[in-house]
Motif scaffolding. Structure first.
Motif, mmCIF file in Angstrom:
data_model
loop_
_atom_site.group_PDB
_atom_site.id
_atom_site.type_symbol
_atom_site.label_atom_id
_atom_site.label_comp_id
_atom_site.label_asym_id
_atom_site.label_seq_id
_atom_site.Cartn_x
_atom_site.Cartn_y
_atom_site.Cartn_z
ATOM 1 N N PRO A 36 0.894 -1.275 -0.087
ATOM 2 C CA PRO A 36 0.091 0.143 0.013
ATOM 3 C C PRO A 36 0.758 1.216 0.140
ATOM 4 C CG PRO A 36 0.161 -0.729 2.285
ATOM 5 C CD PRO A 36 1.080 -1.722 1.428
ATOM 6 N N TYR A 37 2.154 1.164 -0.461
ATOM 7 C CA TYR A 37 2.823 2.446 -0.225
ATOM 8 C C TYR A 37 3.131 2.793 -1.820
ATOM 9 C CZ TYR A 37 3.756 -0.354 3.748
ATOM 10 O OH TYR A 37 3.491 -0.771 4.990
ATOM 11 N N ASP A 38 2.441 2.315 -2.668
ATOM 12 C CA ASP A 38 2.784 2.702 -4.162
ATOM 13 C C ASP A 38 2.111 4.265 -4.426
ATOM 14 O OD1 ASP A 38 -0.175 2.111 -3.648
ATOM 15 O OD2 ASP A 38 -0.364 1.247 -5.665
ATOM 16 N N ASP A 39 2.063 4.248 -5.729
ATOM 17 C CA ASP A 39 1.708 5.796 -6.160
ATOM 18 C C ASP A 39 0.171 6.007 -6.615
ATOM 19 O OD1 ASP A 39 1.237 4.475 -8.704
ATOM 20 O OD2 ASP A 39 2.609 5.523 -9.845
ATOM 21 N N GLY A 40 -0.388 4.991 -6.023
ATOM 22 C CA GLY A 40 -1.939 4.899 -6.146
ATOM 23 C C GLY A 40 -2.354 4.889 -7.691
ATOM 24 N N GLN A 41 -1.634 4.536 -8.585
ATOM 25 C CA GLN A 41 -1.960 4.349 -9.978
ATOM 26 C C GLN A 41 -1.253 3.145 -10.844
ATOM 27 O OE1 GLN A 41 -1.465 8.214 -12.183
ATOM 28 N NE2 GLN A 41 -1.186 9.193 -10.298
ATOM 29 N N GLY A 42 -0.963 2.143 -9.739
ATOM 30 C CA GLY A 42 -0.410 1.032 -10.238
ATOM 31 C C GLY A 42 1.208 1.075 -10.505
ATOM 32 N N LYS A 43 1.826 1.942 -10.165
ATOM 33 C CA LYS A 43 3.302 2.051 -10.146
ATOM 34 C C LYS A 43 3.860 2.034 -8.901
ATOM 35 C CE LYS A 43 3.663 1.993 -14.678
ATOM 36 N NZ LYS A 43 4.489 0.724 -15.297
ATOM 37 N N GLY A 44 5.242 2.016 -8.853
ATOM 38 C CA GLY A 44 6.088 2.209 -7.468
ATOM 39 C C GLY A 44 5.884 3.457 -6.712
ATOM 40 N N SER A 246 -1.560 9.586 2.897
ATOM 41 C CA SER A 246 -2.419 9.937 4.058
ATOM 42 C C SER A 246 -2.776 8.815 5.001
ATOM 43 C CB SER A 246 -3.967 10.452 3.318
ATOM 44 O OG SER A 246 -4.844 10.851 4.297
ATOM 45 N N TYR A 247 -2.337 8.888 6.044
ATOM 46 C CA TYR A 247 -2.522 8.094 7.161
ATOM 47 C C TYR A 247 -4.102 7.777 7.589
ATOM 48 C CZ TYR A 247 -2.538 5.811 11.594
ATOM 49 O OH TYR A 247 -2.612 5.030 12.832
ATOM 50 N N ARG A 248 -4.720 9.181 7.501
ATOM 51 C CA ARG A 248 -6.128 9.171 8.096
ATOM 52 C C ARG A 248 -7.172 8.587 6.961
ATOM 53 N NH1 ARG A 248 -9.857 12.774 11.637
ATOM 54 N NH2 ARG A 248 -8.055 12.446 12.797
ATOM 55 N N ARG A 249 -6.850 8.738 5.697
ATOM 56 C CA ARG A 249 -7.555 8.052 4.417
ATOM 57 C C ARG A 249 -7.138 6.593 4.497
ATOM 58 N NH1 ARG A 249 -5.166 10.533 -0.018
ATOM 59 N NH2 ARG A 249 -3.673 8.884 -0.089
ATOM 60 N N ASP A 250 -5.750 6.268 4.475
ATOM 61 C CA ASP A 250 -5.683 4.930 4.194
ATOM 62 C C ASP A 250 -5.054 3.936 5.220
ATOM 63 O OD1 ASP A 250 -5.793 5.224 1.545
ATOM 64 O OD2 ASP A 250 -4.134 6.063 1.209
#
Length: 263
Positions: A36-44, A246-250
């Protein structure tokens, strides 16, 4: 490690920044960390936090990517939501990061850095470009005086008029808090108590719950110390999942960095 796009840096829009001061803020894009530390778009993702569960080799590679943009290794800190401010030039890069929530320097090429994922990063410098500081200002640090400690450290180091930039943090419409957070800011002896109270909006359908505006709280606190040249405050880490951690989001997530140095 996960394949990555080129890093996407955030360069502060800071009109009062002297030419002799370098600044950089990272985003979640452009690293090698997997979900869950990725870029949110399928990449690193460019996670820079060593304490969040990411593979150490990924964090090391991400820090190498960042390091290529800087004059020196950042003075990383062990942040504890406290108020300690230390001289970044004294940080031993071969030892565990010291416990502090702000660092400052008057030495050229020394990089002050803080990590965040909803807490407010505050970068400070004097308008003559002789001193700089980076501050980790979550609500608890703000209430306890971390900005006051950082400003005092800069002034003790010879700073002139100060200017500040407020980096990516949880936005005022997404930061829901209880009465304990409100009360932490409203000391009866605080001459700015009425102004601080205005940074909290009670929720109509949830009595005793508030939206807190970290950006407003920081501006009020800085103004109380005669720091009026303040830029930034334009982001919301929670709302922009494609750009910021975002810690609160994720919950389980990475950390971005805000960095400042004297050239």
């Amino acid at each position: 490690m996960t394949a990555h796009h080129a890093p996407q840096w955030l360069l502060p829009d800071w009109p009062d920044l002297p030419d002799s001061v370098g600044v950089l803020c990272t985003t979640r894009r452009g690293g090698v960390s997997p979900a869950p530390y990725d870029d949110g778009q399928g990449k690193g993702g460019l996670n820079l936090g060593t304490h969040v569960g990411d593979a150490p080799k990924c964090v090391e590679r991400n820090r190498d990517i960042l390091r290529a943009e800087l004059p020196a290794e950042p003075a990383w800190l062990t942040q504890v939501h406290g108020i300690r401010a230390l001289d970044a030039a004294l940080v031993d890069h071969d030892a565990p990061p010291p416990v502090a929530d702000a660092s400052y320097t008057t030495a050229r090429g020394v990089v002050c850095a803080i990590l965040s994922a909803d807490c407010l990063p505050v970068l400070l410098c004097d308008t003559q470009g002789r001193t700089v500081a980076a501050v980790h200002a979550g609500w608890r640090g703000l209430a306890d005086g971390v900005l006051q400690e950082a400003v005092a450290a800069l002034r003790n180091a010879g700073a002139g008029e100060l200017t500040a930039w407020l980096g990516p943090a949880i936005g005022p419409s997404r930061f829901e808090v209880g009465p304990d957070v409100l009360e932490a800011f409203l000391s009866p002896a605080d001459r700015a108590a009425d102004l601080l109270r205005a940074a909290f909006t009670e929720l109509a359908n949830r009595p005793g719950k508030y939206h807190a505006n970290l950006y407003a709280l920081a501006r009020i606190t800085l103004a109380s110390m005669d720091v009026h040249r303040v830029a930034g405050g334009d982001f919301c880490t929670v709302s922009n999942s494609g750009r910021f951690y975002s810690y609160r989001r994720d919950g389980v997530t990475g950390r971005q960095a805000s960095l400042i140095w004297l050239k």
